[in-house]
Design an enzyme around this catalytic site. Structure first.
Site, PDB file in Angstrom:
ATOM      1  N   LYS A  32       0.862  -1.183   0.000  1.00  0.00           N
ATOM      2  CA  LYS A  32       0.000   0.000   0.000  1.00  0.00           C
ATOM      3  C   LYS A  32       0.894   1.226   0.000  1.00  0.00           C
ATOM      4  O   LYS A  32       2.025   1.156   0.417  1.00  0.00           O
ATOM      5  CB  LYS A  32      -0.886   0.029   1.250  1.00  0.00           C
ATOM      6  CG  LYS A  32      -1.927  -1.077   1.263  1.00  0.00           C
ATOM      7  CD  LYS A  32      -2.915  -0.925   2.390  1.00  0.00           C
ATOM      8  CE  LYS A  32      -3.593   0.393   2.484  1.00  0.00           C
ATOM      9  NZ  LYS A  32      -4.231   0.939   1.297  1.00  0.00           N
ATOM     10  N   GLY A  33       0.361   2.314  -0.458  1.00  0.00           N
ATOM     11  CA  GLY A  33       1.116   3.556  -0.388  1.00  0.00           C
ATOM     12  C   GLY A  33       1.208   4.299  -1.696  1.00  0.00           C
ATOM     13  O   GLY A  33       1.948   5.263  -1.812  1.00  0.00           O
ATOM     14  N   GLY A  34       0.432   3.864  -2.685  1.00  0.00           N
ATOM     15  CA  GLY A  34       0.408   4.592  -3.948  1.00  0.00           C
ATOM     16  C   GLY A  34      -0.034   6.033  -3.761  1.00  0.00           C
ATOM     17  O   GLY A  34       0.385   6.919  -4.482  1.00  0.00           O
ATOM     18  N   GLY A  35      -0.861   6.262  -2.745  1.00  0.00           N
ATOM     19  CA  GLY A  35      -1.341   7.609  -2.441  1.00  0.00           C
ATOM     20  C   GLY A  35      -0.496   8.331  -1.414  1.00  0.00           C
ATOM     21  O   GLY A  35      -0.845   9.422  -0.962  1.00  0.00           O
ATOM     22  N   GLU A  41      -2.376   5.062   7.246  1.00  0.00           N
ATOM     23  CA  GLU A  41      -3.185   3.872   6.982  1.00  0.00           C
ATOM     24  C   GLU A  41      -2.745   2.695   7.847  1.00  0.00           C
ATOM     25  O   GLU A  41      -3.557   1.923   8.322  1.00  0.00           O
ATOM     26  CB  GLU A  41      -3.111   3.489   5.501  1.00  0.00           C
ATOM     27  CG  GLU A  41      -3.883   4.431   4.609  1.00  0.00           C
ATOM     28  CD  GLU A  41      -3.812   4.041   3.146  1.00  0.00           C
ATOM     29  OE1 GLU A  41      -2.852   3.364   2.731  1.00  0.00           O
ATOM     30  OE2 GLU A  41      -4.745   4.407   2.420  1.00  0.00           O
ATOM     31  N   LYS A  59      -5.170  -6.993  -8.888  1.00  0.00           N
ATOM     32  CA  LYS A  59      -4.256  -6.706  -7.784  1.00  0.00           C
ATOM     33  C   LYS A  59      -3.943  -7.941  -6.946  1.00  0.00           C
ATOM     34  O   LYS A  59      -3.249  -7.876  -5.954  1.00  0.00           O
ATOM     35  CB  LYS A  59      -4.826  -5.581  -6.931  1.00  0.00           C
ATOM     36  CG  LYS A  59      -4.917  -4.297  -7.748  1.00  0.00           C
ATOM     37  CD  LYS A  59      -5.431  -3.151  -6.953  1.00  0.00           C
ATOM     38  CE  LYS A  59      -5.447  -1.903  -7.831  1.00  0.00           C
ATOM     39  NZ  LYS A  59      -5.793  -0.719  -7.074  1.00  0.00           N
TER      40      LYS A  59
END
Length: 180
Positions: A32-35, A41, A59
């Site tokens: 996670k962490g594209g944003g 989070e 995914k």
């Protein structure tokens, strides 16, 4: 919450939380962490009583990193980014790069005022994402790593035909057919 002196994370202990994800492996570890908000989070995910992820079928990955080119997002203190880049290259990510902003000049800045490095790792290192997470977290200057290991209780995958596949941490899988 401030008036009751209860920290946000303690309130979440009794809450189910869910989020989207960049990739999920067979053991429900995820990237996670594209944003660029994976620190917050992860705090929410670890504080919640139940954490699930929701993603489309693309995914779903047997091994993390095998179908996600940007690599592992790593939040770093701005002062340390050059050192952390060198460390990551020595650790096995020769193409680790500072994430640059698209609609402004300079690097992406997180809500916490930090930078994000995207670090692709080879299959061998991604076979054990928990060990890789530990190695990266031990690098001075790293704030958080976008590897979410051993905290997901279930992953819901929306399939192309409208059905949903649910993989649970106990190893079971459930298929829900699309309503017609």
């Amino acid at each position: 919450m401030v008036q009751t002196s209860k920290p946000y994370a303690s309130v979440l202990r009794h809450v189910l939380t869910h989020t989207s994800t960049s990739r999920v492996d067979n053991d429900l570890n995820c990237i996670k962490g594209g944003g660029a908000c994976h620190l917050r989070e992860k705090i929410v995910a670890e504080a919640a009583s139940t954490f699930i992820v929701v993603a489309d079928y693309r995914k779903n990955a047997e091994i993390l990193g095998t179908n996600w080119a940007p690599g592992v997002p790593i939040e770093v203190v701005p002062f340390a980014y050059a050192k952390v880049l060198r460390d990551l290259k020595a650790l096995g990510s020769p193409t680790a790069t500072l994430r640059m902003a698209v609609k402004k000049a300079g690097p992406v800045v997180t809500d916490n005022g930090n930078f994000v490095i995207d670090a692709p790792f080879g299959r061998e290192l991604m076979l054990n994402p928990t060990a890789l997470l530990t190695k990266i977290k031990l690098l001075t200057g790293v704030v958080e790593v976008g590897l979410f290991c051993n905290i997901v209780k279930a992953a819901y995958f929306g399939n192309a035909d409208g059905s949903v596949t649910i993989r649970k941490s106990d190893g079971t899988t459930e298929e829900l057919t699309a309503a017609r």
